[in-house]
Design an enzyme around this catalytic site. Structure first.
Site, PDB file in Angstrom:
ATOM      1  N   CYS A 119      54.384 100.229 -84.783  1.00 15.63           N
ATOM      2  CA  CYS A 119      53.676 101.382 -85.343  1.00 15.63           C
ATOM      3  C   CYS A 119      53.957 102.680 -84.592  1.00 15.63           C
ATOM      4  O   CYS A 119      53.633 103.758 -85.091  1.00 15.63           O
ATOM      5  CB  CYS A 119      52.182 101.108 -85.367  1.00 15.63           C
ATOM      6  SG  CYS A 119      51.753  99.571 -86.230  1.00 15.63           S
ATOM      7  N   HIS A 244      48.757 107.391 -85.841  1.00 16.67           N
ATOM      8  CA  HIS A 244      49.070 106.221 -86.654  1.00 16.67           C
ATOM      9  C   HIS A 244      47.816 105.775 -87.390  1.00 16.67           C
ATOM     10  O   HIS A 244      46.722 105.713 -86.819  1.00 16.67           O
ATOM     11  CB  HIS A 244      49.590 105.098 -85.755  1.00 16.67           C
ATOM     12  CG  HIS A 244      49.569 103.756 -86.403  1.00 16.67           C
ATOM     13  ND1 HIS A 244      50.138 103.524 -87.638  1.00 16.67           N
ATOM     14  CD2 HIS A 244      49.027 102.578 -86.007  1.00 16.67           C
ATOM     15  CE1 HIS A 244      49.951 102.261 -87.969  1.00 16.67           C
ATOM     16  NE2 HIS A 244      49.280 101.672 -86.999  1.00 16.67           N
ATOM     17  N   ASN A 274      47.480 100.585 -93.682  1.00 17.52           N
ATOM     18  CA  ASN A 274      48.263 100.676 -92.450  1.00 17.52           C
ATOM     19  C   ASN A 274      49.721 100.349 -92.774  1.00 17.52           C
ATOM     20  O   ASN A 274      50.054  99.210 -93.065  1.00 17.52           O
ATOM     21  CB  ASN A 274      47.697  99.693 -91.421  1.00 17.52           C
ATOM     22  CG  ASN A 274      48.449  99.691 -90.105  1.00 17.52           C
ATOM     23  OD1 ASN A 274      49.620 100.057 -90.038  1.00 17.52           O
ATOM     24  ND2 ASN A 274      47.786  99.249 -89.052  1.00 17.52           N
TER      25      ASN A 274
END
Length: 318
Positions: A119, A244, A274
């Protein structure tokens, strides 16, 4: 030997993004597992996410997002000489996605490599692209975060299936007379490497949610503050904070501790889920598209995830 002239700075010239058409709501998930909309929103803040069909790959999504970023700044394939794809969800390790994407976009013989920092991958790639431009190793760099997490998730496991999603975001990085990308602050916590893991190619993603939550909400706001310090920027000067999109509670916790009171906080996770390395460019590109942020403002981007890895820098919004 003649050393290339050093470019004073590098900046993000344009952004682009792509999301699959298929929307999966919390109510949809409730039909196949023991969960509900209230449970999901209270824990991770997600209402819906996008899931790519079987025939749509990481490279497919990356190509579309990359093409949009190039078009947004009027770049032709001949203008790009380095392509970096950040991803942790490729179906195969060889060939690398960056060479495939570059070829599909008509970019002739660029440098091409992939980055897997999960990520944090987009911020790692952005820092690398900025350094390459400033050192004279590249003229213009296409940086793409693209993920198909749906193919690595157990769709009967509500602890992961409700969180992860698919999509891509891209940026073109080029030279600038003044710095438009601040120094990257990056690092890792390998002692927690088993907190987010895919054991082998036949396994699905496993996450120790509480471990990740505690780490993200205690260890990362100093990284964000340090990225501002290295860029010579006060948090109060930020127009946007784009971390993020891991979990809405994590996003809001870091934002509070950062103290960027005047910044628009990215909350793209609510409708996008996500998307790992894609989440930051996807969120910022969508914020620009909706008019929530303006070109020329300063944004702090902060990636963090499996590894555990983290990276952040202040950028000028294109």
């Amino acid at each position: 030997m003649k050393i290339p002239d050093i470019v004073p700075g590098a900046k993000v010239l344009a952004l682009g993004h792509y999301q699959p058409a298929n929307v999966v709501t919390n109510d949809d998930l409730a039909k196949t597992m023991e969960t509900n909309d209230e449970w999901i929103q209270s824990r991770v803040g997600i209402k819906e996410r996008r899931v790519a069909p079987a025939g749509e790959s990481v490279e497919d999504m990356a190509t579309i997002a990359g093409g949009k970023a190039m078009a947004a700044c009027g770049m032709s394939p001949d203008d790009i000489d380095l392509v970096i794809v950040a991803s942790c969800t490729l179906e195969t390790q060889i060939p690398n996605a960056s060479a495939v994407v570059a070829h599909r976009l008509g970019i002739n013989a660029p440098g091409a490599f992939d980055v897997n920092a999960a990520c944090a991958g987009f911020c790692y790639a952005l820092g690398t692209a900025s350094a390459a431009v400033r050192a004279g190793s590249a003229k213009n760099v296409l940086v793409i975060g693209s993920e198909k997490l749906s193919q690595w998730v157990d769709w009967t496991d509500r602890s992961t299936a409700v969180i992860f999603a698919d999509g891509a975001g891209a940026a073109v990085v080029g030279p600038s007379d003044t710095p438009g990308i601040g120094p990257v602050v990056w690092g890792s916590a390998g002692d927690k490497s088993d907190a987010i893991i895919i054991k082998d190619r036949n396994d699905s993603l496993h996450q120790e949610g509480q471990t990740v939550f505690r780490w993200a909400t205690t260890a990362l706001h100093p990284v964000a503050i340090e990225a501002c310090r290295r860029a010579g920027v006060e948090p109060s000067e930020l127009a946007a904070f784009v971390p993020h999109q891991a979990n809405l509670r994590i996003v809001e916790s870091i934002a509070r501790k950062l103290g960027a009171d005047n910044a628009v906080i990215a909350r793209d996770i609510v409708l996008a889920g996500n998307t790992s390395a894609a989440s930051i460019p996807l969120a910022l590109s969508r914020m620009l598209e909706r008019g929530e942020v303006q070109s020329g403002g300063l944004a702090l981007v902060l990636g963090f995830g499996a590894g555990l890895t983290y990276a952040g820098q202040v950028i000028e919004i294109p």
